[in-house]
Design a protein around this motif. Sequence first.
Motif, PDB file in Angstrom:
ATOM      1  N   ASP A  93       0.771  -1.212   0.020  1.00 49.75           N
ATOM      2  CA  ASP A  93      -0.046   0.060   0.044  1.00 49.75           C
ATOM      3  C   ASP A  93       0.924   1.351  -0.241  1.00 49.75           C
ATOM      4  O   ASP A  93       1.844   1.240   0.885  1.00 49.75           O
ATOM      5  CB  ASP A  93      -0.924   0.108   1.165  1.00 49.75           C
ATOM      6  N   PRO A  94       0.507   2.081  -0.855  1.00 49.99           N
ATOM      7  CA  PRO A  94       1.602   3.299  -0.944  1.00 49.99           C
ATOM      8  C   PRO A  94       1.433   4.245   0.211  1.00 49.99           C
ATOM      9  O   PRO A  94       2.413   4.981   0.522  1.00 49.99           O
ATOM     10  CB  PRO A  94       1.220   4.226  -2.346  1.00 49.99           C
ATOM     11  N   SER A  95       0.326   4.029   1.118  1.00 50.04           N
ATOM     12  CA  SER A  95       0.092   5.116   2.059  1.00 50.04           C
ATOM     13  C   SER A  95       0.473   4.675   3.663  1.00 50.04           C
ATOM     14  O   SER A  95       0.840   5.208   4.486  1.00 50.04           O
ATOM     15  CB  SER A  95      -1.398   5.480   2.077  1.00 50.04           C
ATOM     16  N   TRP A  96       0.234   3.226   3.588  1.00 47.70           N
ATOM     17  CA  TRP A  96       0.368   2.580   4.916  1.00 47.70           C
ATOM     18  C   TRP A  96       1.172   1.241   4.568  1.00 47.70           C
ATOM     19  O   TRP A  96       0.710   0.562   3.952  1.00 47.70           O
ATOM     20  CB  TRP A  96      -0.929   2.162   5.592  1.00 47.70           C
ATOM     21  N   TRP A  97       2.251   1.150   5.402  1.00 48.81           N
ATOM     22  CA  TRP A  97       3.112   0.160   5.468  1.00 48.81           C
ATOM     23  C   TRP A  97       2.901  -0.782   6.589  1.00 48.81           C
ATOM     24  O   TRP A  97       2.927   0.034   7.797  1.00 48.81           O
ATOM     25  CB  TRP A  97       4.670   0.340   5.196  1.00 48.81           C
ATOM     26  N   LEU A  98       2.930  -2.074   6.748  1.00 45.91           N
ATOM     27  CA  LEU A  98       3.213  -3.085   7.776  1.00 45.91           C
ATOM     28  C   LEU A  98       4.781  -2.937   8.274  1.00 45.91           C
ATOM     29  O   LEU A  98       5.604  -3.263   7.471  1.00 45.91           O
ATOM     30  CB  LEU A  98       2.651  -4.322   7.427  1.00 45.91           C
ATOM     31  N   ALA A  99       4.906  -2.747   9.580  1.00 44.37           N
ATOM     32  CA  ALA A  99       6.196  -2.223  10.202  1.00 44.37           C
ATOM     33  C   ALA A  99       6.113  -3.233  11.535  1.00 44.37           C
ATOM     34  O   ALA A  99       5.411  -3.309  12.172  1.00 44.37           O
ATOM     35  CB  ALA A  99       6.710  -1.142  10.228  1.00 44.37           C
ATOM     36  N   LYS A 100       7.641  -3.467  11.782  1.00 42.60           N
ATOM     37  CA  LYS A 100       7.988  -4.075  13.143  1.00 42.60           C
ATOM     38  C   LYS A 100       9.050  -3.101  13.740  1.00 42.60           C
ATOM     39  O   LYS A 100       9.821  -2.616  13.232  1.00 42.60           O
ATOM     40  CB  LYS A 100       8.524  -5.493  12.718  1.00 42.60           C
ATOM     41  N   ASP A 101       8.610  -2.878  14.960  1.00 37.10           N
ATOM     42  CA  ASP A 101       9.786  -2.162  16.080  1.00 37.10           C
ATOM     43  C   ASP A 101      10.666  -2.985  16.613  1.00 37.10           C
ATOM     44  O   ASP A 101      10.654  -4.239  16.378  1.00 37.10           O
ATOM     45  CB  ASP A 101       9.105  -1.108  16.874  1.00 37.10           C
ATOM     46  N   LYS A 102      11.738  -2.186  17.176  1.00 42.09           N
ATOM     47  CA  LYS A 102      12.705  -3.159  17.757  1.00 42.09           C
ATOM     48  C   LYS A 102      12.317  -3.907  18.907  1.00 42.09           C
ATOM     49  O   LYS A 102      13.078  -4.904  19.265  1.00 42.09           O
ATOM     50  CB  LYS A 102      14.010  -2.214  18.465  1.00 42.09           C
ATOM     51  N   ASP A 103      11.031  -3.762  19.464  1.00 43.42           N
ATOM     52  CA  ASP A 103      10.382  -4.602  20.447  1.00 43.42           C
ATOM     53  C   ASP A 103       9.781  -5.790  20.170  1.00 43.42           C
ATOM     54  O   ASP A 103       9.346  -6.691  20.733  1.00 43.42           O
ATOM     55  CB  ASP A 103       9.779  -3.674  21.386  1.00 43.42           C
ATOM     56  N   GLY A 104       9.634  -5.721  18.689  1.00 43.41           N
ATOM     57  CA  GLY A 104       8.756  -6.907  18.040  1.00 43.41           C
ATOM     58  C   GLY A 104       7.220  -6.599  18.063  1.00 43.41           C
ATOM     59  O   GLY A 104       6.651  -7.400  17.328  1.00 43.41           O
ATOM     60  N   GLN A 105       7.027  -5.320  18.131  1.00 44.54           N
ATOM     61  CA  GLN A 105       5.699  -4.831  17.874  1.00 44.54           C
ATOM     62  C   GLN A 105       5.566  -4.777  16.367  1.00 44.54           C
ATOM     63  O   GLN A 105       6.206  -4.077  15.967  1.00 44.54           O
ATOM     64  CB  GLN A 105       5.205  -3.633  18.758  1.00 44.54           C
ATOM     65  N   THR A 106       4.255  -5.071  15.923  1.00 44.81           N
ATOM     66  CA  THR A 106       3.857  -5.122  14.467  1.00 44.81           C
ATOM     67  C   THR A 106       2.769  -3.993  14.252  1.00 44.81           C
ATOM     68  O   THR A 106       1.864  -4.145  15.176  1.00 44.81           O
ATOM     69  CB  THR A 106       3.732  -6.251  13.914  1.00 44.81           C
ATOM     70  N   GLY A 107       2.382  -3.289  13.535  1.00 49.28           N
ATOM     71  CA  GLY A 107       1.130  -2.530  12.976  1.00 49.28           C
ATOM     72  C   GLY A 107       1.548  -1.574  11.915  1.00 49.28           C
ATOM     73  O   GLY A 107       2.633  -1.700  11.364  1.00 49.28           O
ATOM     74  N   TYR A 108       0.518  -1.110  11.232  1.00 48.59           N
ATOM     75  CA  TYR A 108       0.597  -0.032  10.018  1.00 48.59           C
ATOM     76  C   TYR A 108       1.205   1.101  10.480  1.00 48.59           C
ATOM     77  O   TYR A 108       0.645   1.653  11.580  1.00 48.59           O
ATOM     78  CB  TYR A 108      -0.727  -0.093   9.427  1.00 48.59           C
ATOM     79  N   ILE A 109       1.851   1.811   9.732  1.00 47.13           N
ATOM     80  CA  ILE A 109       2.625   3.133   9.947  1.00 47.13           C
ATOM     81  C   ILE A 109       2.083   3.966   8.544  1.00 47.13           C
ATOM     82  O   ILE A 109       2.045   3.519   7.354  1.00 47.13           O
ATOM     83  CB  ILE A 109       4.037   3.154   9.899  1.00 47.13           C
ATOM     84  N   PRO A 110       2.026   5.269   8.988  1.00 43.78           N
ATOM     85  CA  PRO A 110       1.700   6.133   7.634  1.00 43.78           C
ATOM     86  C   PRO A 110       2.980   6.457   7.074  1.00 43.78           C
ATOM     87  O   PRO A 110       3.932   6.595   7.828  1.00 43.78           O
ATOM     88  CB  PRO A 110       1.333   7.460   8.332  1.00 43.78           C
ATOM     89  N   THR A 111       3.280   6.146   5.758  1.00 43.68           N
ATOM     90  CA  THR A 111       4.368   6.269   5.081  1.00 43.68           C
ATOM     91  C   THR A 111       5.032   7.786   4.770  1.00 43.68           C
ATOM     92  O   THR A 111       6.370   7.859   4.606  1.00 43.68           O
ATOM     93  CB  THR A 111       4.151   5.867   3.434  1.00 43.68           C
ATOM     94  N   ASN A 112       4.079   8.734   5.091  1.00 47.19           N
ATOM     95  CA  ASN A 112       4.569  10.105   5.205  1.00 47.19           C
ATOM     96  C   ASN A 112       5.199  10.470   6.391  1.00 47.19           C
ATOM     97  O   ASN A 112       5.612  11.677   6.519  1.00 47.19           O
ATOM     98  CB  ASN A 112       3.305  10.990   4.730  1.00 47.19           C
ATOM     99  N   TYR A 113       5.315   9.658   7.350  1.00 50.57           N
ATOM    100  CA  TYR A 113       6.139   9.865   8.769  1.00 50.57           C
ATOM    101  C   TYR A 113       7.293   9.099   8.553  1.00 50.57           C
ATOM    102  O   TYR A 113       8.153   9.213   9.824  1.00 50.57           O
ATOM    103  CB  TYR A 113       5.095   9.095   9.722  1.00 50.57           C
ATOM    104  N   VAL A 114       7.987   8.635   7.643  1.00 55.13           N
ATOM    105  CA  VAL A 114       9.143   8.136   7.555  1.00 55.13           C
ATOM    106  C   VAL A 114      10.007   8.634   6.505  1.00 55.13           C
ATOM    107  O   VAL A 114       9.470   9.359   5.637  1.00 55.13           O
ATOM    108  CB  VAL A 114       9.084   6.695   7.260  1.00 55.13           C
TER     109      VAL A 114
END
Length: 67
Positions: free
Chosen positions: A35-56
């Motif tokens: 998805d060009p607007s929302w990516w599925l991501a994982k943080d250093k603690d192993g939590q996953t969820g969607y992030i807005p691409t315009n924040y990265v």
Amino acid sequence: MGWKVVKTLFDYTANNDEELNFTADSILYIIDDQDPSWWLAKDKDGQTGYIPTNYVDQVLIIFFFFF
């Protein structure tokens, strides 16, 4: 094999259980970028969820070689 890695530009507070909270200057690993607007991501603690691409920031690609 490689990982797409991003650095966050701003703090973000999730609006629902499917989104990921993060703070500015965090490093996140991208799991799904279809998805060009929302990516599925994982943080250093192993939590996953969607992030807005315009924040990265620009995506880095880290390659791992196995011998």
